[in-house]
Design a protein around this motif. Structure first.
Motif, PDB file in Angstrom:
ATOM      1  N   PRO A   1       0.874  -1.157   0.038  1.00 47.10           N
ATOM      2  CA  PRO A   1       0.182   0.126  -0.017  1.00 47.10           C
ATOM      3  C   PRO A   1       0.838   1.320  -0.111  1.00 47.10           C
ATOM      4  O   PRO A   1       0.481   2.205  -0.648  1.00 47.10           O
ATOM      5  CB  PRO A   1      -0.678  -0.152   1.355  1.00 47.10           C
ATOM      6  N   LEU A   2       2.079   1.263   0.772  1.00 50.65           N
ATOM      7  CA  LEU A   2       2.944   2.524   0.877  1.00 50.65           C
ATOM      8  C   LEU A   2       3.440   2.768  -0.663  1.00 50.65           C
ATOM      9  O   LEU A   2       3.385   3.825  -1.102  1.00 50.65           O
ATOM     10  CB  LEU A   2       4.016   2.161   1.639  1.00 50.65           C
TER      11      LEU A   2
ATOM     12  N   PHE B   1      13.170  -2.095  15.363  1.00 45.56           N
ATOM     13  CA  PHE B   1      13.348  -1.265  14.316  1.00 45.56           C
ATOM     14  C   PHE B   1      13.512  -1.938  12.802  1.00 45.56           C
ATOM     15  O   PHE B   1      13.713  -1.496  11.743  1.00 45.56           O
ATOM     16  CB  PHE B   1      14.603  -0.408  14.414  1.00 45.56           C
ATOM     17  N   VAL B   2      13.775  -3.417  12.849  1.00 40.13           N
ATOM     18  CA  VAL B   2      14.167  -4.314  11.883  1.00 40.13           C
ATOM     19  C   VAL B   2      13.105  -4.124  10.633  1.00 40.13           C
ATOM     20  O   VAL B   2      13.529  -3.998   9.563  1.00 40.13           O
ATOM     21  CB  VAL B   2      14.406  -5.708  12.553  1.00 40.13           C
ATOM     22  N   TYR B   3      11.656  -4.012  11.226  1.00 43.82           N
ATOM     23  CA  TYR B   3      10.836  -4.263   9.849  1.00 43.82           C
ATOM     24  C   TYR B   3      10.681  -2.795   9.437  1.00 43.82           C
ATOM     25  O   TYR B   3      10.552  -2.581   8.203  1.00 43.82           O
ATOM     26  CB  TYR B   3       9.393  -4.816  10.522  1.00 43.82           C
ATOM     27  N   PRO B   4      10.657  -1.825  10.249  1.00 44.22           N
ATOM     28  CA  PRO B   4      10.671  -0.458   9.457  1.00 44.22           C
ATOM     29  C   PRO B   4      11.883  -0.209   8.632  1.00 44.22           C
ATOM     30  O   PRO B   4      11.831   0.161   7.419  1.00 44.22           O
ATOM     31  CB  PRO B   4      10.796   0.527  10.679  1.00 44.22           C
ATOM     32  N   ALA B   5      13.176  -0.674   9.025  1.00 46.49           N
ATOM     33  CA  ALA B   5      14.198  -0.667   8.094  1.00 46.49           C
ATOM     34  C   ALA B   5      13.920  -1.563   6.690  1.00 46.49           C
ATOM     35  O   ALA B   5      14.316  -1.008   5.560  1.00 46.49           O
ATOM     36  CB  ALA B   5      15.344  -1.131   8.890  1.00 46.49           C
ATOM     37  N   ILE B   6      13.500  -2.455   6.913  1.00 46.85           N
ATOM     38  CA  ILE B   6      13.247  -3.350   5.480  1.00 46.85           C
ATOM     39  C   ILE B   6      12.084  -2.742   4.799  1.00 46.85           C
ATOM     40  O   ILE B   6      12.457  -2.620   3.530  1.00 46.85           O
ATOM     41  CB  ILE B   6      12.642  -4.717   5.879  1.00 46.85           C
ATOM     42  N   VAL B   7      11.121  -2.008   5.488  1.00 44.37           N
ATOM     43  CA  VAL B   7       9.910  -1.514   4.709  1.00 44.37           C
ATOM     44  C   VAL B   7      10.560  -0.315   3.897  1.00 44.37           C
ATOM     45  O   VAL B   7      10.004   0.105   2.543  1.00 44.37           O
ATOM     46  CB  VAL B   7       8.748  -1.384   5.418  1.00 44.37           C
TER      47      VAL B   7
END
Length: 300
Positions: A90-91, A165-171
């Motif tokens: 979606p982003l 923070f690992v998922y925000p970094a991937i996204v």
């Protein structure tokens, strides 16, 4: 009644048709060998018991497929894949649409800016992931230094290690690289919207949101559907970026289905079980594509 001319014509048509089939037969054969043979061979292997230490090619039944339902790590990797897909897709769609709206109007240097925006897409995902890992580095990465500058004190965030923070970094990495893909498709779609309808709506005093909702969005819905389908399938098999950023860590927290298949296939060398996992992914993707195509037909 003389039927010889008609008979000769039929023979000529059949001969031409047979000649055309003969010409494309080698290409079809190569496609079948490249595409179908590995698939069939993998299916056969999934019913065997081939590992690093044992090569048992006898029929093992549905042993590997039964093990799939008992493998909690497998289902966790599917959940991780779905989580990344539901956030990143979606982003990418929203940012791509906003960029397309921004560049819809012609202005000096427009082509140059569009070319610059497309650059992340042509970069190899493994290179993009490695680059972002350097940028997230806690000591030398520019992101930590910028945050420290605005905070007025050292900000030490372990982006690729900290579970928060690992998922925000991937996204962030995924959205940065593939938003331009959405942008290009939506820019082409918006450029082909019927201008007469937009002008008529403007004369009638329709607001921007009403025009967007009732004219623009319905006009580009087929393109949006195709773009979402392509990126969705690509996100389901995401591997390179996560491997470069986290290698599936911390632990197996960011391990997607592709990473899990790689680990059991090329690290643990459990070949038959890897083939069963691959067929599970094929079934899931086939179901997703079928549902998506049916919805696209309904929209059309």
């Amino acid at each position: 009644m003389n039927t010889r001319p008609a008979l000769a014509q039929r023979i000529s048509v059949a001969s031409d048709r047979g000649f055309k089939y003969l010409m494309i037969a080698p290409a079809i054969l190569i496609l079948l060998l490249v595409g179908i043979f590995p698939l069939v061979y993998s299916l056969v292997v999934s019913f065997q018991n081939i590992t690093m230490t044992e090569v048992d090619t006898s029929f093992a039944g549905a042993l590997n497929y039964v093990q799939l339902f008992k493998d909690s790590r497998l289902w966790e990797s599917l959940l991780h894949t779905a989580l990344i897909t539901m956030v990143a897709l979606p982003l990418e769609l929203v940012f791509g649409f906003l960029l397309a709206q921004l560049f819809l109007e012609r202005f000096p240097g427009r082509q140059i800016f569009v070319a610059l925006l497309v650059l992340p897409t042509v970069i190899s995902p493994i290179v993009a992931g490695a680059t972002w890992r350097l940028m997230f580095d806690v000591r030398f990465g520019p992101i930590g230094q910028i945050l420290s500058f605005f905070a007025g004190e050292p900000v030490n965030i372990l982006w690729t290690v900290n579970p928060s923070f690992v998922y925000p970094a991937i996204v962030v990495c995924e959205v940065w690289q593939w938003t331009p893909f959405m942008f290009l498709l939506l820019l082409a779609a918006l450029s082909n919207v019927d201008q007469s309808q937009l002008e008529a709506a403007e004369i009638d005093g329709a607001s921007y949101w009403r025009v967007l909702r009732q004219i623009v969005i319905p006009a580009i819905t087929p393109v949006i559907a195709v773009a979402v389908l392509i990126r969705g399938l690509d996100l389901v098999r995401i591997f390179d970026i996560i491997w470069a950023l986290t290698e599936g860590g911390p632990g197996s927290m960011t391990e997607t289905i592709s990473l899990y298949a790689y680990v059991i296939g090329f690290v643990q060398f459990d070949t038959s079980y890897t083939a069963a996992v691959a067929f599970l992914v094929i079934v899931i993707l086939t179901a997703i594509v079928t549902i998506a195509l049916r919805r696209m037909e309904m929209v059309r």
